[in-house]
Design an enzyme around this catalytic site. Structure first.
Site, PDB file in Angstrom:
ATOM      1  NE  ARG B  51      64.294 -39.713  -7.674  1.00 14.84           N
ATOM      2  CZ  ARG B  51      64.725 -38.867  -8.565  1.00 14.84           C
ATOM      3  NH1 ARG B  51      64.785 -37.591  -8.330  1.00 14.84           N
ATOM      4  NH2 ARG B  51      65.126 -39.302  -9.754  1.00 14.84           N
ATOM      5  NE  ARG B  93      56.808 -36.835  -1.590  1.00 15.47           N
ATOM      6  CZ  ARG B  93      58.097 -36.681  -1.964  1.00 15.47           C
ATOM      7  NH1 ARG B  93      58.548 -37.249  -3.060  1.00 15.47           N
ATOM      8  NH2 ARG B  93      58.914 -35.968  -1.222  1.00 15.47           N
ATOM      9  CD  GLN B 191      66.905 -38.028  -3.286  1.00 14.09           C
ATOM     10  OE1 GLN B 191      67.770 -37.429  -2.642  1.00 14.09           O
ATOM     11  NE2 GLN B 191      65.633 -38.011  -2.933  1.00 14.09           N
ATOM     12  CG  ASP B 232      60.456 -32.057  -7.783  1.00 10.82           C
ATOM     13  OD1 ASP B 232      60.485 -33.038  -8.543  1.00 10.82           O
ATOM     14  OD2 ASP B 232      61.343 -31.828  -6.937  1.00 10.82           O
ATOM     15  CG  ASN B 242      64.601 -29.304  -8.045  1.00 13.75           C
ATOM     16  OD1 ASN B 242      63.957 -30.264  -8.497  1.00 13.75           O
ATOM     17  ND2 ASN B 242      65.911 -29.322  -8.004  1.00 13.75           N
TER      18      ASN B 242
END
Lengths: 151, 323
Positions: B51, B93, B191, B232, B242
């Site tokens: 990721r 994605r 995570q 992100d 994010n």
């Protein structure tokens, strides 16, 4: 959006208000939201939509939340003692101009849990070894955030 | 850099195979997934085996796989294969700006074709050079973050910042700064509990794990004086996307006057946070954990993968140099 372990009389109020669907925070570490509150809502034929505790902000931002309810365990004067996570819900609700209502909780919980509670999820270890945990179970929510307090 | 987290550069090429660190198995196992073609690259991204930065590494490396598998085709066919790879990667994605990277690579390939330059060798050189430049710039950003963190900082972080926070606090520690870190567990994939706690523990930093719902207590009681998160996706106006949970952390931090630092990759590809498509993942990923339902049957789930954090909630962006 509902968060906490509500007194049983709360559900009649929801029925009265013709609530059909409610977002429910899962309620780490014990997952009371996922297990208990969702089951109580299903009994009342109210559709629970479970979200993780970190998804409340998204739901408010998207306009999915029309009112927020938190369960309180004790009136502390200027604040209410509520289950952990209630302060986030209240701050988000204030920002998004959504009413936050507090209803008595079914029971009082301990102030904190042992750190091991955060190392496991549904009985399985999720945390790296050697770390510490901080597991508050309750927090104070200033009455300034609240729209209505039920007795 | 004395300590490099495995999460800083979680994929490596050996021969004609890409080995991608399977972050879903950490911290129990350090295992790399073999990726030999674009379909497998898309799968490791979609299945969240990797990721954040790892995805970009896989996207860029997927083009190297296409080049490696192309033995005899002419350059025109090769460019068509690269375009098809770009299309598949872009769709993997939706929240991530993979198209910004893939269009750059396809653009290089088309330029080579137009100029009659050998596509395969030129593109290989360009991609490898770009990766090395990114590596250097990320290391620079780690140093910038280390400079921003003051001694006695008590940091709250969310999800995982692809190794950069661990490396920054390691630098701080070496410089004699005293720091401690609180990490949210980051449901539903943990995570924070698995990756961040593991890598920070490895560099000897005092790390405390909290539930995602304990953030307001930490911030309201003054237990945290800085929030550090990654991003992100970045917008021209400074908004970011994010991991889900980032928005409410930023809102609560603002409420209690705690600064929010965000590691960014400046981009003008998208105007504002409202334009970012947010990935809604399968409710099962929330409702079922290791094969067991966590809620009674009949309960629905809702799993948005990302939050938008508006620039007004960000105290300081710590950008990667994109010049």
């Amino acid at each position: 959006m509902l968060h906490g372990n509500f007194h049983s009389s709360f559900f009649a109020l929801l029925k009265e208000q013709k609530i059909k669907t409610a977002f429910v925070l899962e309620g780490r570490p014990g997952l009371e939201g996922a297990k208990i509150l969702c089951a109580q809502l299903l009994k009342q034929r109210i559709q629970p939509v479970l979200i993780a505790d970190n998804m409340a902000g998204f739901c408010f931002l998207q306009g999915h939340i029309k009112q927020a309810w938190i369960a309180y365990q004790e009136d502390q004067g200027e604040s209410l003692l509520c289950v952990i996570g209630s302060l986030i819900v209240s701050i988000l609700a204030k920002r998004h101009k959504v009413a936050v209502k507090a209803f008595p909780a079914a029971k009082k919980s301990a102030a904190t849990a042992s750190q091991a509670n955060i190392f496991y999820f549904a009985g399985k270890r999720v945390a790296a070894k050697g770390v510490k945990g901080f597991v508050p179970l309750t927090e104070s929510v200033s009455k300034n955030y609240l729209t209505e307090i039920y007795l | 850099m004395s300590v490099e987290s495995p999460l800083f550069w979680p994929a490596k090429f050996e021969g004609d195979t890409l080995f991608v660190l399977d972050e879903t198995l950490l911290p129990e196992k350090i295992r790399y997934v073999k990726v030999k073609n674009v379909a497998q690259a898309v799968k490791v991204i979609r299945d969240m085996k990797t990721r954040a930065f790892g995805q970009f590494l896989v996207v860029l490396s997927a083009f190297l796989l296409v080049l490696a598998s192309n033995k005899k085709s002419n350059d025109k066919v090769l460019v068509a294969q690269l375009e098809a790879a770009a299309l598949a990667l872009n769709k993997s994605r939706p929240t991530f700006p993979f198209a910004e990277v893939t269009s750059m690579v396809v653009g290089w390939a088309k330029k080579c074709l137009a100029e009659g330059v050998d596509v395969k060798s030129s593109l290989e050189k360009n991609i490898q050079g770009f990766l090395m430049a990114i590596r250097g710039r990320r290391l620079e950003r780690v140093r910038k973050l280390a400079e921003a963190l003051k001694s006695h900082a008590s940091i709250l972080t969310h999800c995982n910042v692809s190794g950069e926070l661990a490396m920054a606090v390691a630098i701080c520690k070496a410089e004699g700064k005293e720091l401690k870190v609180f990490a949210t567990e980051t449901r539903p994939y943990f995570q924070g509990a698995k990756l961040t706690a593991w890598e920070l523990r490895a560099v000897g930093v005092h790390i405390t794990l909290v539930a995602d719902n304990a953030v307001a207590t930490l911030l309201s009681q003054g237990k945290v004086n800085a929030v550090v998160i990654g991003s992100d996706r970045n917008c021209a106006n400074g908004d970011i996307a994010n991991k889900i949970g980032s928005y409410q952390i930023a809102v609560v931090a603002k409420e209690f006057g705690v600064p929010v630092y965000v590691l960014t990759q400046p981009s003008k590809g998208i105007a504002t946070g409202q334009d970012i498509p947010i990935e809604i993942r399968d409710e099962k990923e929330l409702l079922v954990f290791q094969g067991r339902r966590i809620a009674p049957k009949g309960v629905k789930g809702f799993y948005p993968g990302f939050d938008v954090v508006f620039s007004e909630l960000i105290t300081q962006a710590i950008p990667i140099n994109v010049q």
